[in-house]
Write a protein that holds these residues in place. Structure first.
Motif, mmCIF file in Angstrom:
data_model
loop_
_atom_site.group_PDB
_atom_site.id
_atom_site.type_symbol
_atom_site.label_atom_id
_atom_site.label_comp_id
_atom_site.label_asym_id
_atom_site.label_seq_id
_atom_site.Cartn_x
_atom_site.Cartn_y
_atom_site.Cartn_z
ATOM 1 N N ALA A 59 -0.218 0.968 1.917
ATOM 2 C CA ALA A 59 0.508 1.167 3.170
ATOM 3 C C ALA A 59 1.672 0.188 3.253
ATOM 4 C CB ALA A 59 -0.430 0.976 4.363
ATOM 5 N N THR A 60 2.826 0.695 3.650
ATOM 6 C CA THR A 60 3.986 -0.155 3.880
ATOM 7 C C THR A 60 3.750 -0.961 5.159
ATOM 8 O OG1 THR A 60 5.073 1.501 5.254
ATOM 9 C CG2 THR A 60 5.508 1.594 2.863
ATOM 10 N N ASP A 61 4.675 -1.832 5.501
ATOM 11 C CA ASP A 61 4.553 -2.568 6.761
ATOM 12 C C ASP A 61 4.508 -1.599 7.939
ATOM 13 O OD1 ASP A 61 4.499 -4.973 5.419
ATOM 14 O OD2 ASP A 61 6.636 -5.390 5.716
ATOM 15 N N GLN A 62 5.337 -0.546 7.880
ATOM 16 C CA GLN A 62 5.336 0.474 8.935
ATOM 17 C C GLN A 62 4.001 1.232 8.942
ATOM 18 O OE1 GLN A 62 8.517 3.303 8.466
ATOM 19 N NE2 GLN A 62 8.145 4.250 10.450
ATOM 20 N N GLY A 63 3.479 1.549 7.774
ATOM 21 C CA GLY A 63 2.183 2.214 7.678
ATOM 22 C C GLY A 63 1.049 1.343 8.174
ATOM 23 N N LYS A 64 1.152 0.055 7.922
ATOM 24 C CA LYS A 64 0.137 -0.900 8.399
ATOM 25 C C LYS A 64 0.061 -0.880 9.922
ATOM 26 C CE LYS A 64 -0.952 -5.809 8.442
ATOM 27 N NZ LYS A 64 -0.473 -7.149 8.105
ATOM 28 N N VAL A 65 1.203 -0.827 10.581
ATOM 29 C CA VAL A 65 1.239 -0.756 12.037
ATOM 30 C C VAL A 65 0.593 0.543 12.516
ATOM 31 C CG1 VAL A 65 2.772 -0.573 14.037
ATOM 32 C CG2 VAL A 65 3.239 -2.263 12.260
ATOM 33 N N ALA A 66 0.898 1.663 11.862
ATOM 34 C CA ALA A 66 0.360 2.969 12.269
ATOM 35 C C ALA A 66 -1.140 3.083 12.036
ATOM 36 C CB ALA A 66 1.094 4.083 11.526
ATOM 37 N N LEU A 67 -1.645 2.442 10.985
ATOM 38 C CA LEU A 67 -3.064 2.539 10.635
ATOM 39 C C LEU A 67 -3.914 1.401 11.205
ATOM 40 C CD1 LEU A 67 -2.536 3.605 6.952
ATOM 41 C CD2 LEU A 67 -3.751 4.965 8.661
ATOM 42 N N GLY A 68 -3.276 0.325 11.624
ATOM 43 C CA GLY A 68 -4.012 -0.819 12.148
ATOM 44 C C GLY A 68 -4.527 -1.749 11.082
ATOM 45 N N ARG A 69 -4.112 -1.541 9.862
ATOM 46 C CA ARG A 69 -4.560 -2.379 8.750
ATOM 47 C C ARG A 69 -3.722 -2.045 7.517
ATOM 48 N NH1 ARG A 69 -6.820 2.219 8.935
ATOM 49 N NH2 ARG A 69 -7.688 3.310 7.171
ATOM 50 N N ARG A 70 -3.784 -2.886 6.505
ATOM 51 C CA ARG A 70 -3.125 -2.602 5.224
ATOM 52 C C ARG A 70 -4.067 -1.709 4.449
ATOM 53 N NH1 ARG A 70 1.933 -3.281 4.045
ATOM 54 N NH2 ARG A 70 1.887 -5.456 4.642
ATOM 55 N N ASP A 71 -3.692 -0.473 4.271
ATOM 56 C CA ASP A 71 -4.535 0.525 3.609
ATOM 57 C C ASP A 71 -4.132 0.641 2.145
ATOM 58 O OD1 ASP A 71 -6.561 2.476 3.702
ATOM 59 O OD2 ASP A 71 -5.143 4.090 4.101
ATOM 60 N N ILE A 72 -5.109 0.600 1.262
ATOM 61 C CA ILE A 72 -4.889 0.873 -0.155
ATOM 62 C C ILE A 72 -5.676 2.133 -0.462
ATOM 63 C CG2 ILE A 72 -5.226 0.076 -2.518
ATOM 64 C CD1 ILE A 72 -5.116 -2.804 -1.388
ATOM 65 N N LEU A 73 -5.003 3.121 -1.010
ATOM 66 C CA LEU A 73 -5.633 4.415 -1.241
ATOM 67 C C LEU A 73 -5.544 4.765 -2.719
ATOM 68 C CD1 LEU A 73 -5.550 7.370 1.009
ATOM 69 C CD2 LEU A 73 -4.696 7.773 -1.275
ATOM 70 N N VAL A 74 -6.665 5.156 -3.292
ATOM 71 C CA VAL A 74 -6.715 5.640 -4.664
ATOM 72 C C VAL A 74 -7.130 7.100 -4.576
ATOM 73 C CG1 VAL A 74 -7.772 5.396 -6.940
ATOM 74 C CG2 VAL A 74 -7.419 3.355 -5.501
ATOM 75 N N ALA A 75 -6.276 7.982 -5.064
ATOM 76 C CA ALA A 75 -6.569 9.426 -5.011
ATOM 77 C C ALA A 75 -6.483 9.987 -6.418
ATOM 78 C CB ALA A 75 -5.563 10.136 -4.094
ATOM 79 N N TRP A 76 -7.488 10.774 -6.802
ATOM 80 C CA TRP A 76 -7.436 11.428 -8.102
ATOM 81 C C TRP A 76 -7.859 12.878 -7.942
ATOM 82 C CZ3 TRP A 76 -10.937 7.634 -6.898
ATOM 83 C CH2 TRP A 76 -12.271 7.993 -6.900
ATOM 84 N N ARG A 77 -7.310 13.686 -8.813
ATOM 85 C CA ARG A 77 -7.598 15.118 -8.752
ATOM 86 C C ARG A 77 -9.008 15.366 -9.262
ATOM 87 N NH1 ARG A 77 -7.934 17.639 -13.470
ATOM 88 N NH2 ARG A 77 -6.993 16.684 -15.286
#
Length: 170
Positions: free
Chosen positions: A121-139
């Motif tokens: 999550a970017t700084d803007q994303g951190k504000v929207a999510l309420g935390r620093r989110d790290i996401l790992v997505a795989w097919r």
């Protein structure tokens, strides 16, 4: 709605086992589920399955353009920066059903396939999510032999999950 997710992200993530959130489905939880579902769907949208392409088995888009190309950049309050693409590889000969190989001899790679990504999550994303989110997505499953493997459902004991007392009750 974003303010609710910022305030409630722990509860929405299962802190209280989703008590009073599932029936009826809580609107904030619904948004939360859709957000992560779209992030997972992006792995399928990005994966290049076109056998005539010299880039078959790779990601269709660069990390820089990842969310813009799959339609997640505009109107999405949760902003992320892609940091890494993930690949599966095999150094042994495997059937075509496991790795997509291009028809072209000039292909970018014949030994590995793109399977997902890591984003933060970017700084803007951190504000929207309420935390620093790290996401790992795989097919997930795409190839025929992957589906065959998926349909193999070996039975295992529930003892480790439920414990002795639950297993012996009838």
């Amino acid at each position: 709605m974003i303010e609710n997710i910022v305030r409630r992200w722990r509860v929405l993530s299962g802190q209280d086992n989703w008590k009073n959130l599932l029936d009826p489905l809580d609107i904030d939880l619904r948004c939360y589920i859709i957000h992560y579902g779209e992030m997972a769907q992006a792995t399928y949208d990005i994966f290049n399955t076109e056998k005539t392409s010299e880039y078959v088995g790779s990601g269709r888009y660069s990390r820089k353009n990842l969310f813009a190309r799959v339609g997640l950049a505009i109107g999405n309050s949760y902003h992320y920066t892609p940091t890494k693409y993930l690949y599966s590889t095999s150094i042994v000969d495997v059937p075509e059903e496991f790795l997509l190989e291009p028809f072209s001899k000039e292909a970018w790679c014949k030994e590995w396939n793109w399977i997902g990504y890591v984003v933060v999550a970017t700084d803007q994303g951190k504000v929207a999510l309420g935390r620093r989110d790290i996401l790992v997505a795989w097919r997930g499953t795409i190839q025929a032999l992957e589906w065959i493997e998926d349909f193999d459902f070996p039975l295992v004991s529930a003892y480790k999950i439920l414990g002795k007392a639950i297993i012996h009750k009838r």
